[in-house]
Scaffold this motif. Structure first.
Motif, short mmCIF file in Angstrom:
data_model
loop_
_atom_site.label_atom_id
_atom_site.label_comp_id
_atom_site.label_asym_id
_atom_site.label_seq_id
_atom_site.Cartn_x
_atom_site.Cartn_y
_atom_site.Cartn_z
N GLU A 127 -5.99 4.05 -6.46
CA GLU A 127 -4.57 4.23 -6.17
C GLU A 127 -3.91 5.00 -7.31
O GLU A 127 -4.53 5.24 -8.33
N LYS A 178 -5.87 -5.40 4.80
CA LYS A 178 -4.94 -5.50 3.67
C LYS A 178 -3.51 -5.19 4.13
O LYS A 178 -2.58 -5.92 3.79
N GLU A 179 -3.36 -4.13 4.91
CA GLU A 179 -2.03 -3.77 5.40
C GLU A 179 -1.49 -4.81 6.37
O GLU A 179 -0.30 -5.13 6.35
N LEU A 181 -2.16 -8.03 6.37
CA LEU A 181 -1.77 -9.21 5.58
C LEU A 181 -0.46 -8.96 4.83
O LEU A 181 0.37 -9.86 4.72
N GLN A 182 -0.28 -7.75 4.32
CA GLN A 182 0.97 -7.42 3.63
C GLN A 182 2.15 -7.43 4.59
O GLN A 182 3.25 -7.82 4.23
N ALA A 183 1.92 -7.02 5.83
CA ALA A 183 2.99 -6.99 6.83
C ALA A 183 3.43 -8.40 7.22
O ALA A 183 4.57 -8.60 7.64
N GLN A 184 2.54 -9.38 7.07
CA GLN A 184 2.87 -10.77 7.40
C GLN A 184 3.74 -11.43 6.35
O GLN A 184 4.36 -12.45 6.61
N LYS A 185 3.76 -10.87 5.16
CA LYS A 185 4.53 -11.49 4.06
C LYS A 185 6.01 -11.29 4.23
O LYS A 185 6.53 -10.42 4.79
#
Length: 185
Positions: A127, A178-179, A181-185
């Protein structure tokens, strides 16, 4: 619990190459019977899931002679003697794509075909990418086309079998998870 180990009785190297060595081993099986194992020794490799600040995945298209076809992959390459996987990952990213990364995170490592080979692939997430001022040279026998694709397009490449290797499919699915899981936060 009974041991599942196989005891090596004899070992013969039958080929030594630039990338692999091939051995034939006579082994004693856990039940006491004899068998032969053909084993490919490989120095290991890296694969780099490089993601731009805009969320694009840097991929390479290249012809793979063993498959007799062109496929799309994440940048990858063989560990050179004495190299740490992190160093190899940055080197391969720079050589194959012209990008470098400020942030490199190891995702996983896995054996590609443990039934006959000891090749391990270390997968990294790269990244905070930037384009190198001077691109490093590819190996003289390496020809690639660099692509930037969205995650959605990468998934379509898997579905269409333009992405046809495990390391790349794994990396794309890792990013998808990963994306999600991040969207669920």
């Amino acid at each position: 619990m009974k041991s599942l180990e196989e005891k090596t009785i004899a070992k013969e190297q039958i080929f030594s190459g630039k990338v692999i060595d091939l051995y034939v081993e006579d082994v004693e099986l856990p039940n006491g019977k004899a068998s032969k194992r053909e084993i490919v020794k490989h120095p290991g490799a890296v694969a780099v899931l490089a993601v731009t600040d805009e969320g694009k995945i840097i991929m390479v298209k290249q012809f793979r002679k063993p498959l007799e076809r062109t496929i799309v992959e994440i940048p990858a390459g063989k560990l050179e003697k004495g190299e740490e996987p992190e160093y190899t990952a940055l080197r391969e990213l720079e050589e194959e794509t012209g990008y470098t990364a400020k942030k490199l995170t190891k995702i996983t490592a896995f054996y590609t075909s443990p039934g006959f080979a000891d090749e391990i692939v270390h997968v990294f997430l790269a990244e905070e990418l930037s384009v190198l001022e001077e691109k490093r040279e590819l190996d003289e026998d390496e020809f690639v086309e660099v692509m930037e694709v969205t995650l959605e397009d990468a998934l379509k490449l898997v579905e269409s079998r333009e992405v046809y290797d495990a390391k790349t499919a794994y990396a794309i699915q890792y990013l998808q998870l990963k994306e999600a899981l991040q969207a669920q936060k």
